[in-house]
Write an enzyme that holds these catalytic residues in place. Structure first.
Site, PDB file in Angstrom:
ATOM      1  N   GLY B 113      17.871-102.290 -19.406  1.00 23.51           N
ATOM      2  CA  GLY B 113      16.581-101.685 -19.744  1.00 23.51           C
ATOM      3  C   GLY B 113      15.489-102.409 -18.987  1.00 23.51           C
ATOM      4  CD  GLU B 136      14.301 -97.915 -17.751  1.00 23.28           C
ATOM      5  OE1 GLU B 136      14.157 -99.094 -18.122  1.00 23.28           O
ATOM      6  OE2 GLU B 136      14.130 -96.949 -18.517  1.00 23.28           O
ATOM      7  CB  ILE B 137      18.174 -94.885 -19.951  1.00 23.07           C
ATOM      8  CG1 ILE B 137      19.070 -93.681 -20.252  1.00 23.07           C
ATOM      9  CG2 ILE B 137      16.933 -94.880 -20.813  1.00 23.07           C
ATOM     10  CD1 ILE B 137      19.729 -93.738 -21.610  1.00 23.07           C
ATOM     11  CG  ASN B 172      23.579 -94.569 -22.207  1.00 20.24           C
ATOM     12  OD1 ASN B 172      23.526 -95.675 -22.740  1.00 20.24           O
ATOM     13  ND2 ASN B 172      23.619 -93.451 -22.894  1.00 20.24           N
ATOM     14  CB  CYS B 192      13.099-107.971 -21.361  1.00 21.51           C
ATOM     15  SG  CYS B 192      13.942-109.367 -20.609  1.00 21.51           S
ATOM     16  CG  ASP B 195      13.006 -97.403 -28.214  1.00 18.38           C
ATOM     17  OD1 ASP B 195      12.345 -97.631 -29.253  1.00 18.38           O
ATOM     18  OD2 ASP B 195      13.125 -96.276 -27.705  1.00 18.38           O
ATOM     19  CB  THR B 270       8.921-108.201 -18.542  1.00 17.88           C
ATOM     20  OG1 THR B 270       8.283-108.484 -19.774  1.00 17.88           O
ATOM     21  CG2 THR B 270      10.201-108.988 -18.447  1.00 17.88           C
ATOM     22  CD  GLU B 271       6.534-104.717 -14.711  1.00 22.70           C
ATOM     23  OE1 GLU B 271       7.561-105.081 -15.339  1.00 22.70           O
ATOM     24  OE2 GLU B 271       6.467-104.740 -13.477  1.00 22.70           O
ATOM     25  CD  GLU B 272       6.280-102.985 -23.072  1.00 21.28           C
ATOM     26  OE1 GLU B 272       5.571-102.714 -24.052  1.00 21.28           O
ATOM     27  OE2 GLU B 272       6.360-102.264 -22.060  1.00 21.28           O
TER      28      GLU B 272
END
Lengths: 401, 298
Positions: B113, B136-137, B172, B192, B195, B270-272
């Site tokens: 992810g 990444e999905i 996935n 990281c 969800d 990370t961006e998040e």
């Protein structure tokens, strides 16, 4: 006219027939056709549960899902034949019966364990102490075969899980160790240690479509036979992660495929092929040969192969009848195959005996099969009332996004 | 992340709709343009000169996609039939020996992810000898990371470090990890800001569950490490509880976390994670080591 049986099992001695039609389990003496046991799920068989009634947000049309009837989905005898275990669609439970032929009704329900999700396949561990149950949500549970009260379903913890719909589960042994083999809708066959099933041994890669049936013979537990939505079935030395043989089926079965094997209307295109799904795999050992018997869903034939010593597989015979075969069971003692048939006639079973190198129709059980069919409690008007005899191909992935 | 309050709307509906449509057309045109560039690069192999050599980093706003994806649905995914059939050479061309016809190195670090790829671009230079893969999905987010890596490789083509050991794949991980990786192949796995799937009935969709941990344990080598970080305390507790319960994982100490360079990178890159810092939120970290299998198991 009677509703066809969705499940048929013959015990090892070839003396008794265990059947299921809709929500009913019935046991018969094979020779006489006399009913010796019965159990009826008290939830009505025609009461459809779990049917999706949602309206699509995008199109405003109702979302159509397959109705789930309150049928018995799987049935299996323990190795010692002391217990018969099944699963129900109605309350998503595993039902465990004690089998005792001395009583009036040979079936006594000893446990009904409700699960959170719909169970689809069962197996037993060594010693027949636990039922291992796989569900449609991808989880596997272990349920003790004892007379203790069932556990509230929220307290059950899975012993392993896939992020995919499971289709079959098998517990088997190799050199004194137990393993659990699981098959799923995403082409995976996983081998995990048992009971420490959190340790995955390996995956078997070979299928391109869903896996629907896993089979290991008592005669040679090192060989796994698997089939599903592919045109072939696979033979594996599962412990060594080795694909032994792929057995191609399409050429053999093509002439028995019909419009019922085409994809559903909304996926149908000009070049859609008729689709093969494996309903059942089994083997029969005779003095001089080792036969592999394969049923492709909704066909009127059984494909018979010979497994040679070097694990090559040669087609031996195609047994055909007039109507589709729903399920079959091997009567190893009498070298016989007993099949449940999708027919409007008054005889819902057919037997095939092995004699002089071939299987041929065995009419000696005709009277017995007629009595069995007479005891079937479900009268129907026409074939259109037959419910959900073929559902395996609905596992096929048809991704739209 | 909660959205910042929107300014009161002053435009009429028609204008709004028209502007939205125009913006979407613009985003699509931008992505199509990038896609053509990406295709040329992919087909031409990285080291050969191409007429398109994007060095400008892609702009994130053209690739935005909603933050959730259903891991249970049958996305039209490309995944190999087995690790044997996975072709890594196009993704890491500098680690492909064309004479021997095989890779000189295997993927060892996976970011599950990976989002917009912030962690990848930091891990790459920190482990230049290891292959790092992001999974990444979401389609557009994956494309963004691909474009970002292409741009970085072009920009640093003459430098010592060329960003040639990082790559990304749409997939996935909850379903198909064993199709990509052999048993015991990975040494580090990163989760990281996954969800959080708050609803009770959605908990199986969480990336850390008892049953999925067995699959992560399968692809991780003994001594390998699972890294987790989140800004949702409930999710942190959930991940800790499940990792604690799993017999093949053991939590690493605070002292270990303090001296590990990956924890530091994960915390800041990370961006998040940067968004959480900007909003002065908290971040929770938990790292676990893969224990040996019980003796009787194979």
């Amino acid at each position: 006219m009677k509703h066809p049986y969705q499940i048929v099992i013959v015990n090892k001695a070839g003396t008794h027939l265990f059947t299921s039609v809709k929500n009913t389990v019935q046991v018969f003496e094979l020779a006489s056709g006399k009913k010796v046991g019965e159990w009826i799920d008290d939830i009505s068989p025609d009461q459809v549960t779990h049917q999706n009634t949602q309206i699509s947000k995008k199109k405003g049309e109702p979302i159509m899902s397959q109705p789930i009837y309150n049928h018995i989905r799987s049935l299996l005898l323990t190795g010692n034949e002391e217990y018969l275990v099944g699963t129900t669609d109605s309350d998503k439970s595993t039902i465990i019966f004690h089998v005792d032929f001395t009583g009036e009704n040979c079936l006594t329900l000893s446990k009904r364990q409700v699960l959170a999700k719909r169970p689809c396949s069962i197996s037993f561990d060594a010693g027949n102490e636990n039922v291992v149950v796989a569900d449609k949500f991808g989880d596997v549970y272990s349920i003790p075969i004892d007379t203790n009260e069932p556990v509230p379903e929220k307290e059950l913890a899975p012993i392993l899980g896939h992020v995919s719909m499971l289709s079959d589960v098998l517990v088997t042994s190799y050199k004194g160790k137990q393993f659990i083999i699981t098959g799923d809708r995403d082409e995976h066959i996983r081998i995990s240690n048992y009971p420490k099933s959190y340790v995955i041994k390996n995956f078997l890669f070979g299928h391109r479509e869903f896996v629907s049936d896993l089979y290991v013979s008592e005669h040679d537990p090192s060989v796994l036979i698997s089939g599903g939505g592919d045109d072939f079935i696979c033979l594996w030395h599962w412990f060594d992660n080795e694909l032994l043989t792929k057995v191609e089926l399409r050429d053999l079965v093509e002439e028995y495929l019909h419009d019922g094997h085409l994809p559903p209307a909304r996926f149908l295109t000009e070049d859609s092929k008729k689709e093969i799904s494996i309903a059942k795999i089994s083997t029969l050992k005779t003095d001089d040969s080792y036969f592999l018997i394969v049923l492709v869903e909704n066909t009127r034939c059984l494909l018979v192969f010979e497994i040679n010593d070097d694990f090559t597989v040669t087609h031996n015979q195609t047994i055909t009848i007039d109507n589709s075969i729903v399920d079959f069971s091997i009567d190893e003692s009498n070298k016989r195959i007993i099949a449940s048939v999708d027919t409007e006639s008054s005889q819902l079973f057919e037997a095939f005996k092995y004699e002089q190198g071939k299987f041929s129709i065995d009419s000696s059980l005709e009277q017995s099969f007629k009595s069995v069919t007479d005891a079937n409690p479900f009268d129907v008007e026409s074939k259109s009332d037959f419910q959900q005899l073929y559902y395996i191909n609905s596992m096929r992935k048809r991704s739209e996004h | 992340m909660p959205k910042p309050p929107q300014p009161p709307c002053t435009k009429d509906k028609e204008t709004q709709l028209r502007e939205q449509q125009e913006a979407e057309i613009k985003r699509r045109a931008y992505r199509e343009n990038k896609q053509n560039a990406r295709k040329k690069v992919k087909h031409a192999r990285f080291e050969e000169p191409t007429d398109v050599s994007p060095v400008d980093l892609p702009r994130k706003r053209f690739y935005r996609q909603r933050a959730h994806s259903n891991p249970f649905s049958d996305h039209r995914l490309d995944y190999p039939n087995s690790p044997d059939t996975m072709d890594w050479s196009k993704m890491y061309p500098n680690f492909y020996d064309s004479e021997l016809g095989k890779m000189t190195s295997k993927v060892e670090i996976a970011d599950i992810g990976c989002g917009y790829g912030g962690l990848l671009t930091q891990l790459g230079p920190s482990f230049p000898e290891s292959l790092v893969l992001g999974m990444e999905i979401r389609v557009q987010v994956t494309q963004y990371v691909e474009d970002r890596i292409i741009a970085l490789r072009n920009k640093h083509a003459q430098d010592d470090y060329k960003y040639d050991n990082i790559s990304v794949i749409r997939g996935n991980a909850m379903k198909f990890l064993p199709n990509f990786f052999y048993k015991s192949q990975l040494s580090k796995m990163f989760f990281c800001f996954p969800d959080p799937h708050f609803k009770q009935r959605k908990h199986k969709a969480r990336i850390i569950t008892n049953t999925l941990l067995s699959e992560y344990a399968y692809v991780l080598k003994e001594g390998g490490v699972i890294y987790t970080i989140t800004d949702v305390e409930d999710l942190h507790n959930w991940m800790v509880q499940h990792l604690d319960e799993h017999p093949l994982f053991e939590r690493l100490s605070k002292e270990w976390e303090d001296q590990d360079k990956c924890v530091e990178i994960m915390y800041n890159s990370t961006e998040e994670g940067q968004k959480v810092t900007r909003n002065k939120g908290s971040k929770w970290v938990a790292c676990y080591r893969r224990l040996p299998n019980p003796e009787e198991c194979v």
